[in-house]
Design an enzyme around this catalytic site. Sequence first.
Site, PDB file in Angstrom:
ATOM      1  N   HIS A   1       3.117   3.424  -9.095  1.00  0.00           N
ATOM      2  CA  HIS A   1       3.119   1.957  -9.462  1.00  0.00           C
ATOM      3  C   HIS A   1       4.405   1.348  -9.743  1.00  0.00           C
ATOM      4  CE1 HIS A   1      -1.112   2.531  -7.752  1.00  0.00           C
ATOM      5  NE2 HIS A   1      -1.337   3.302  -8.810  1.00  0.00           N
TER       6      HIS A   1
ATOM      7  N   ARG B   1       1.586  -4.737   6.283  1.00  0.00           N
ATOM      8  CA  ARG B   1       0.926  -3.689   5.196  1.00  0.00           C
ATOM      9  C   ARG B   1       1.823  -2.574   5.646  1.00  0.00           C
ATOM     10  NH1 ARG B   1      -5.251  -2.146   4.199  1.00  0.00           N
ATOM     11  NH2 ARG B   1      -5.042  -0.371   2.846  1.00  0.00           N
TER      12      ARG B   1
ATOM     13  N   ARG C   1       0.446   7.572  -2.751  1.00  0.00           N
ATOM     14  CA  ARG C   1       0.678   8.509  -1.926  1.00  0.00           C
ATOM     15  C   ARG C   1       2.132   8.660  -1.921  1.00  0.00           C
ATOM     16  NH1 ARG C   1      -1.938   5.951   3.030  1.00  0.00           N
ATOM     17  NH2 ARG C   1      -2.293   4.194   1.502  1.00  0.00           N
TER      18      ARG C   1
ATOM     19  N   ASP D   1       0.676  -1.163   0.168  1.00  0.00           N
ATOM     20  CA  ASP D   1      -0.138   0.098  -0.083  1.00  0.00           C
ATOM     21  C   ASP D   1       0.798   1.116  -0.029  1.00  0.00           C
ATOM     22  OD1 ASP D   1      -2.389   1.293   0.121  1.00  0.00           O
ATOM     23  OD2 ASP D   1      -2.557   1.312   2.255  1.00  0.00           O
ATOM     24  N   GLY D   2       0.342   2.096  -0.582  1.00  0.00           N
ATOM     25  CA  GLY D   2       0.954   3.606  -0.606  1.00  0.00           C
ATOM     26  C   GLY D   2       1.699   4.018  -1.855  1.00  0.00           C
ATOM     27  N   ASN D   3       1.575   3.483  -3.032  1.00  0.00           N
ATOM     28  CA  ASN D   3       2.078   3.702  -4.280  1.00  0.00           C
ATOM     29  C   ASN D   3       1.948   5.165  -4.671  1.00  0.00           C
ATOM     30  OD1 ASN D   3       3.739   1.348  -4.337  1.00  0.00           O
ATOM     31  ND2 ASN D   3       2.098   0.464  -5.847  1.00  0.00           N
TER      32      ASN D   3
ATOM     33  N   ARG E   1     -11.144   2.179  -9.221  1.00  0.00           N
ATOM     34  CA  ARG E   1     -10.108   3.230  -9.412  1.00  0.00           C
ATOM     35  C   ARG E   1     -10.101   4.239 -10.760  1.00  0.00           C
ATOM     36  NH1 ARG E   1      -4.346   1.988  -6.521  1.00  0.00           N
ATOM     37  NH2 ARG E   1      -5.493   1.573  -4.295  1.00  0.00           N
TER      38      ARG E   1
ATOM     39  N   SER F   1      -6.966  -5.894  -5.872  1.00  0.00           N
ATOM     40  CA  SER F   1      -8.142  -6.221  -5.259  1.00  0.00           C
ATOM     41  C   SER F   1      -9.357  -6.270  -6.294  1.00  0.00           C
ATOM     42  CB  SER F   1      -8.527  -5.605  -3.989  1.00  0.00           C
ATOM     43  OG  SER F   1      -8.998  -4.245  -4.290  1.00  0.00           O
TER      44      SER F   1
ATOM     45  N   LEU G   1      -7.534  -4.999   6.918  1.00  0.00           N
ATOM     46  CA  LEU G   1      -6.955  -5.840   6.053  1.00  0.00           C
ATOM     47  C   LEU G   1      -7.327  -5.718   4.674  1.00  0.00           C
ATOM     48  CD1 LEU G   1      -7.422  -9.145   8.359  1.00  0.00           C
ATOM     49  CD2 LEU G   1      -5.529  -8.412   6.843  1.00  0.00           C
TER      50      LEU G   1
ATOM     51  N   LEU H   1      10.659 -20.723  -2.993  1.00  0.00           N
ATOM     52  CA  LEU H   1       9.629 -19.929  -2.655  1.00  0.00           C
ATOM     53  C   LEU H   1       8.457 -20.234  -3.337  1.00  0.00           C
ATOM     54  CD1 LEU H   1       8.704 -17.456  -0.878  1.00  0.00           C
ATOM     55  CD2 LEU H   1       9.669 -16.181  -2.856  1.00  0.00           C
TER      56      LEU H   1
END
Length: 270
Positions: free
Chosen positions: A61, A212, A48, A44-46, A95, A89, A219, A155
Amino acid sequence: MTLRAASEAAVPGRTSSAAPVAAGQPTPAAAPRCVPVHVGVIMDGNGRWATSRKLPRVEGHRRGVEALRRCVRAAREIGIRFLTIYSFSSENWSRPVTEVTELMRLLKFFLRHDLAELNSANVRVKVIGERAGLAPDIRQLLDDAEALTCTNTGLTLVVAFNYGARQEIASAVARIAADVAAGRVKPEDVDVEMISQRLETAGIPDPDLIVRTSGEQRLSNFLLWQAAYSEFVFLPIYWPDFDKAALIAAIDEYARRDRRFGGVTPRPGP
């Protein structure tokens, strides 16, 4: 590195790699004391991050993709077995069209540009989320990523794309209801384990830790069922500033927690 130190990366003009590290705290190359098996990340926060630097949101982004590469690389180096990233999401479609278009472009670029490297690094890619209604080229890329890496044993990178936890749970319950109606399942046999096995994360352990970024503390419809006993760490940095040091800081915070799973005696961590 303390969580306070990690927050220094959010200052415009300063990157996380330049954040101060307190004496005795892990550096970006240090290993955490306790490594969780499964880490979920809400990136989160790209937007901003970009706005704080007077840049277009799309630049945030783009920088977020670079942070994703650092995160995957760090997870491999640290020894995390499962990394689930919240890439897009089911609510993100609301958006602006230009932003959604750019996000789709970046997803396609990441898969086309990074898939070979992920495969050579023994990373298995698994995608969760609704694929019906996606553009055919995106669906094909998601399918190809899973097919190419399905036998890898390192992984597991779980990409939550067009994902919403409530819809995931509703779909699982609907499938069970259909089996009950058809007589394949008895109502009294429906239990937590059956529901878990009908989720898209079947076969993947629940996340030990969910991180986060951006300072938000929610969440946002991410792994609601699976996160029942996860530990949460909310970092005050924006996602484009995320790096190995920030991941280690979150894991060290996780290592200080007593995980009781509803009991009174802490259970040993992974």
